[in-house]
Design a protein around this motif. Structure first.
Motif, PDB file in Angstrom:
ATOM      1  N   ILE A   1       1.283  -1.014   0.257  1.00 53.83           N
ATOM      2  CA  ILE A   1      -0.065  -0.171  -0.320  1.00 53.83           C
ATOM      3  C   ILE A   1       1.226   1.273   0.152  1.00 53.83           C
ATOM      4  CG2 ILE A   1      -1.998   1.295   1.315  1.00 53.83           C
ATOM      5  CD1 ILE A   1      -2.992  -1.294   2.228  1.00 53.83           C
ATOM      6  N   THR A   2       1.758   1.461   0.986  1.00 54.71           N
ATOM      7  CA  THR A   2       2.760   2.632   0.652  1.00 54.71           C
ATOM      8  C   THR A   2       3.001   2.791  -0.333  1.00 54.71           C
ATOM      9  OG1 THR A   2       3.222   2.335   3.304  1.00 54.71           O
ATOM     10  CG2 THR A   2       4.885   3.102   2.108  1.00 54.71           C
ATOM     11  N   ALA A   3       4.243   1.456  -1.265  1.00 50.68           N
ATOM     12  CA  ALA A   3       4.336   1.645  -2.746  1.00 50.68           C
ATOM     13  C   ALA A   3       3.736   2.044  -3.107  1.00 50.68           C
ATOM     14  CB  ALA A   3       5.615   0.356  -2.542  1.00 50.68           C
ATOM     15  N   GLU A   4       2.636   1.443  -3.026  1.00 53.21           N
ATOM     16  CA  GLU A   4       1.326   2.128  -3.815  1.00 53.21           C
ATOM     17  C   GLU A   4       0.960   2.929  -4.246  1.00 53.21           C
ATOM     18  OE1 GLU A   4      -1.620  -0.456  -3.360  1.00 53.21           O
ATOM     19  OE2 GLU A   4      -1.678  -1.855  -4.957  1.00 53.21           O
ATOM     20  N   LYS A   5       1.167   4.055  -2.910  1.00 53.14           N
ATOM     21  CA  LYS A   5       1.133   5.418  -2.504  1.00 53.14           C
ATOM     22  C   LYS A   5       2.167   5.997  -3.191  1.00 53.14           C
ATOM     23  CE  LYS A   5      -2.288   5.161   0.920  1.00 53.14           C
ATOM     24  NZ  LYS A   5      -2.216   5.330   2.700  1.00 53.14           N
TER      25      LYS A   5
ATOM     26  N   LEU B   1       7.653  -1.217  -5.837  1.00 55.38           N
ATOM     27  CA  LEU B   1       6.088  -1.604  -5.680  1.00 55.38           C
ATOM     28  C   LEU B   1       6.127  -3.117  -6.001  1.00 55.38           C
ATOM     29  CD1 LEU B   1       3.318  -1.504  -5.414  1.00 55.38           C
ATOM     30  CD2 LEU B   1       2.492  -0.351  -7.598  1.00 55.38           C
ATOM     31  N   GLU B   2       7.004  -3.080  -6.948  1.00 52.68           N
ATOM     32  CA  GLU B   2       7.200  -4.517  -7.599  1.00 52.68           C
ATOM     33  C   GLU B   2       7.946  -5.729  -7.455  1.00 52.68           C
ATOM     34  OE1 GLU B   2       5.188  -6.710  -9.713  1.00 52.68           O
ATOM     35  OE2 GLU B   2       4.556  -4.192 -10.989  1.00 52.68           O
ATOM     36  N   ALA B   3       8.974  -5.341  -5.945  1.00 51.24           N
ATOM     37  CA  ALA B   3       9.230  -6.013  -4.806  1.00 51.24           C
ATOM     38  C   ALA B   3       8.742  -6.580  -4.093  1.00 51.24           C
ATOM     39  CB  ALA B   3      10.490  -4.928  -4.434  1.00 51.24           C
TER      40      ALA B   3
END
Length: 83
Positions: A28-32, A50-52
């Motif tokens: 969620i944090t990476a998506e934001k 995000l992929e990682a």
């Protein structure tokens, strides 16, 4: 199965669920972060990150399934989504 083995198995199960919850939060944090960046260099970093995070999440789900943590995992995911 001895009591010690049962306790170890339960602790392992709880740790996996805990890691899955953390992995969900990381995704969620990476998506934001991905949604917020606009500089080309940062977009690349955001995509990689995000992929990682997604890959780690998928791996943990796979491990949970292999160990038969389906019901508790489902309940935990429902709790996480409800929050």
């Amino acid at each position: 199965m001895s009591a010690k083995k049962k306790i170890e198995k339960e602790l392992e199960k709880e740790n996996i669920i805990k890691e899955i919850k953390k992995a969900q939060a990381d995704v969620i944090t990476a998506e934001k972060f991905f949604q917020l960046v606009s500089e080309p260099e940062l977009v690349d970093v955001a995509i990689y990150n995000l992929e990682a995070k997604k890959s780690r999440y998928r791996y943990l789900i796979k491990i949970a399934k292999e160990k038969g943590i389906k019901k508790s995992l489902k309940e935990s995911l429902i709790e996480a989504i409800a929050k």
